[in-house]
Design an enzyme around this catalytic site. Structure first.
Site, PDB file in Angstrom:
ATOM      1  N   ARG A  11       0.848  -1.190   0.000  1.00  0.00           N
ATOM      2  CA  ARG A  11       0.000   0.000   0.000  1.00  0.00           C
ATOM      3  C   ARG A  11       0.888   1.246   0.000  1.00  0.00           C
ATOM      4  NH1 ARG A  11      -3.241   2.972   4.851  1.00  0.00           N
ATOM      5  NH2 ARG A  11      -4.237   4.535   3.522  1.00  0.00           N
ATOM      6  N   HIS A  32      -3.093  11.137   1.232  1.00  0.00           N
ATOM      7  CA  HIS A  32      -2.620  10.858   2.584  1.00  0.00           C
ATOM      8  C   HIS A  32      -2.037  12.150   3.162  1.00  0.00           C
ATOM      9  CE1 HIS A  32      -1.241   7.434   5.380  1.00  0.00           C
ATOM     10  NE2 HIS A  32      -1.009   8.575   6.018  1.00  0.00           N
ATOM     11  N   GLU A  69      -7.815   8.541   6.636  1.00  0.00           N
ATOM     12  CA  GLU A  69      -8.092   9.109   7.954  1.00  0.00           C
ATOM     13  C   GLU A  69      -8.496  10.588   7.935  1.00  0.00           C
ATOM     14  OE1 GLU A  69      -5.160   8.512  10.948  1.00  0.00           O
ATOM     15  OE2 GLU A  69      -5.052   6.352  10.656  1.00  0.00           O
ATOM     16  N   ASN A 116      -7.935   1.638   9.901  1.00  0.00           N
ATOM     17  CA  ASN A 116      -6.653   1.873  10.562  1.00  0.00           C
ATOM     18  C   ASN A 116      -6.882   1.778  12.064  1.00  0.00           C
ATOM     19  OD1 ASN A 116      -5.591   2.422   8.054  1.00  0.00           O
ATOM     20  ND2 ASN A 116      -5.241   4.595   8.416  1.00  0.00           N
ATOM     21  N   TYR A 163      -4.739   1.214  15.940  1.00  0.00           N
ATOM     22  CA  TYR A 163      -3.479   1.089  16.668  1.00  0.00           C
ATOM     23  C   TYR A 163      -3.675   0.802  18.152  1.00  0.00           C
ATOM     24  CZ  TYR A 163      -1.122   3.078  12.587  1.00  0.00           C
ATOM     25  OH  TYR A 163      -0.631   3.291  11.323  1.00  0.00           O
ATOM     26  N   GLU A 188      -3.848  -0.222   8.191  1.00  0.00           N
ATOM     27  CA  GLU A 188      -2.746   0.210   9.054  1.00  0.00           C
ATOM     28  C   GLU A 188      -2.908  -0.440  10.416  1.00  0.00           C
ATOM     29  OE1 GLU A 188      -1.853   4.368   9.523  1.00  0.00           O
ATOM     30  OE2 GLU A 188      -2.282   4.824   7.417  1.00  0.00           O
TER      31      GLU A 188
END
Length: 522
Positions: free
Chosen positions: A111, A156, A201, A341, A343, A406
């Site tokens: 990606r 991005h 995002e 995404n 985390y 992500e």
């Protein structure tokens, strides 16, 4: 005596039965646990990076200036180490080496994002850079030659500065600007790319770029700017989707979606699911609900709370812009997959107005002090939050096809022995596989973030998310695989997760309940 013999005989067979049952139960548990370490058939693994973070060559071949070029050059004090992305990993010149790394690990896709200003130096379609097109075509061709699928993100965070000077994402003309850019991307690269992502995002760049003097474009326009940015980002995404769907899908037959930032949320007060849901709707749901819900539009709790706060503050109308019925219908359903995404997670609780809360939510977010730290201040290790967000997405939107685009954790770039990262991947991926196999979550792709240590926005080069270390003091930007690369090679080869410590078979042994770590291996 006979009675004693009978009792001993009975005890013996009870012991045999219990032993056999225990062995069988343990064996069944072991088989089940092993199944949650093995990827389903057809599941794809890849890695990623973003243009401004890795490419460098910021002014090569007529490339235009982006908001991140301007931000880092004008406000170096806002970057932890005063650095910028002028050279970064120099992937513009070293893309073949990066592709070789992806191939050596055995990953199936890569990606990457496109630099808008590298393709359209003026921000507009009146000038199209042949050199910019050549670079991305060369990268895509190199990926295909090595059996790696390109997954391409159009945006991005690096908006052309000339467009920002006209209001950027707060100017509704950005819908047309982005549509023009998208049409050129689909024309030039669509025949060779089967997965596109429009915007990465929007929550992040709208909050941090237009709500705080924190990131590019460095505008503190709240309490209205964040929502106006998000409103236009949703429209721009939908415009690009419909352009692809109408003009290019019939011949290119690819997929297109958007990427949502979705942290996990855990109730600080057990059972407080209402607060958990409100936090979700103001973060992930803000952009997912207009696209994926049956009714479209913003989440109801978001519309209600922002409107009430706005009127209480003396505004004549809600600070959250209102979509017309036509726009609601135009945006709804504009994704072929759910780009995720993820985390980390937070503890959430309702909070009075005088306490610091996320904009308009009335919710205070915090962390459990026992959650393990990483090199990134906001990133705590909470594996259970990953499974939780996957189940929430399943339940909210009728179990869409999720691409995890992500996921990863950082280190301080001082060692190649990134054992904490290996533990992180093991525990988070086990949560994901469990969510797939036990809970029926429809996840089919997973992306390591990131392939390389790179420019980490406000943190510069002080920390790294890469499984490959980059020496930013070396003009050659030497790449050196970390320990996690060897582990990923084994995972890809066997299609099975490999713990750091072979005697540890459960992620809870590493991080305990809700991510509480029992033993440090950093």
């Amino acid at each position: 005596m006979c009675n004693n013999l009978v009792m001993e005989y009975v005890k013996f067979w009870i012991l045999v039965f219990c032993t056999f049952t225990t062995i069988s139960h343990t064996s069944a548990e072991s088989d089940e646990d092993d199944d949650y370490l093995t990827f389903p058939p057809g599941f794809r693994l890849g890695a990623g990076g973003a243009a401004y973070q890795i490419e460098g060559a910021w002014n090569v071949s007529g490339k235009g200036v982006s908001v991140w070029d301007t931000f880092t050059h004008t406000y170096p004090q806002n970057i932890k180490d005063g650095s910028n992305g002028d050279v970064a990993c120099d992937s513009y010149h070293k893309y073949k080496e990066d592709v070789r790394l992806v191939k050596e690990i055995g990953l199936k896709y890569y990606r990457f994002s496109l630099s808008w200003t590298r393709i359209l130096p003026t921000g507009y379609p009146n000038v199209v850079s042949k050199d910019g097109l050549r670079y991305y075509n060369d990268l895509i061709d190199e990926l295909h030659r090595n059996g790696i699928e390109p997954v391409v993100t159009l945006y991005h965070w690096d908006l052309p500065q000339v467009l920002e000077d006209q209001g950027g994402w707060t100017n509704d003309e950005v819908v047309n600007w982005f549509g023009d850019y998208a049409r050129i991307v689909f024309t030039e690269f669509g025949p060779k790319v089967k997965i596109f992502t429009t915007i990465n995002e929007p929550t992040s760049f709208c909050r941090e770029g237009y709500g705080h003097l924190n990131r590019a474009p460095n505008k503190d326009l709240d309490p209205c700017g964040t929502y106006l940015c998000g409103h236009n980002a949703l429209k721009a995404h939908a415009r690009a989707y419909h352009i692809y769907d109408r003009e290019f899908r019939p011949t290119q037959n690819g997929k297109i979606g958007i990427v949502f930032a979705c942290p996990g949320q855990i109730a600080k007060n057990p059972g407080d699911e209402a607060t958990v849901d409100t936090y979700y709707q103001f973060t992930c749901g803000w952009f997912a609900h207009p696209i994926y819900s049956e009714e479209g539009d913003y989440p109801q709790i978001m519309k209600t709370r922002v409107a009430k706060n706005s009127f209480d503050e003396g505004y004549f109308r809600s600070r959250l812009p209102v979509f017309s019925p036509k726009w609601i219908e135009y945006i709804r359903g504009t994704a072929d997959y759910f780009g995720l995404n993820h985390y980390t997670s937070v503890l959430v609780e309702e909070a009075p107005k005088e306490r610091e809360t996320i904009l308009d939510t009335g919710i205070h977010a915090s962390v459990d002090s026992s959650w393990p730290d990483t090199a990134t201040s906001w990133l705590k290790i909470v594996p259970s939050g990953f499974g939780g967000i996957l189940r929430k997405i399943r339940d909210e939107y009728n179990n869409p096809n999720v691409f995890v685009l992500e996921n990863g954790c950082s280190d301080n770039r001082t060692t190649l022995s990134d054992t904490q990262r290996i533990e992180y991947f093991y525990s988070y991926l086990k949560e994901m596989i469990t969510a797939i196999k036990r809970d029926g979550c429809n996840v089919t792709m997973y992306s390591i973030w990131s392939l390389l240590d790179n420019f980490e926005w406000n943190d510069g080069y002080a920390e790294g998310f890469g499984i490959v270390q980059v020496d930013f003091k070396d003009p050659n930007r030497t790449r050196t695989p970390k320990l996690s690369v060897d582990r990923w090679k084994e995972v890809v080869r066997t299609r099975k997760l490999q713990p750091l410590n072979p005697t540890i078979e459960d992620a809870s042994e590493l991080f305990g309940h809700q991510g509480r770590k029992r033993s440090a291996k950093c």
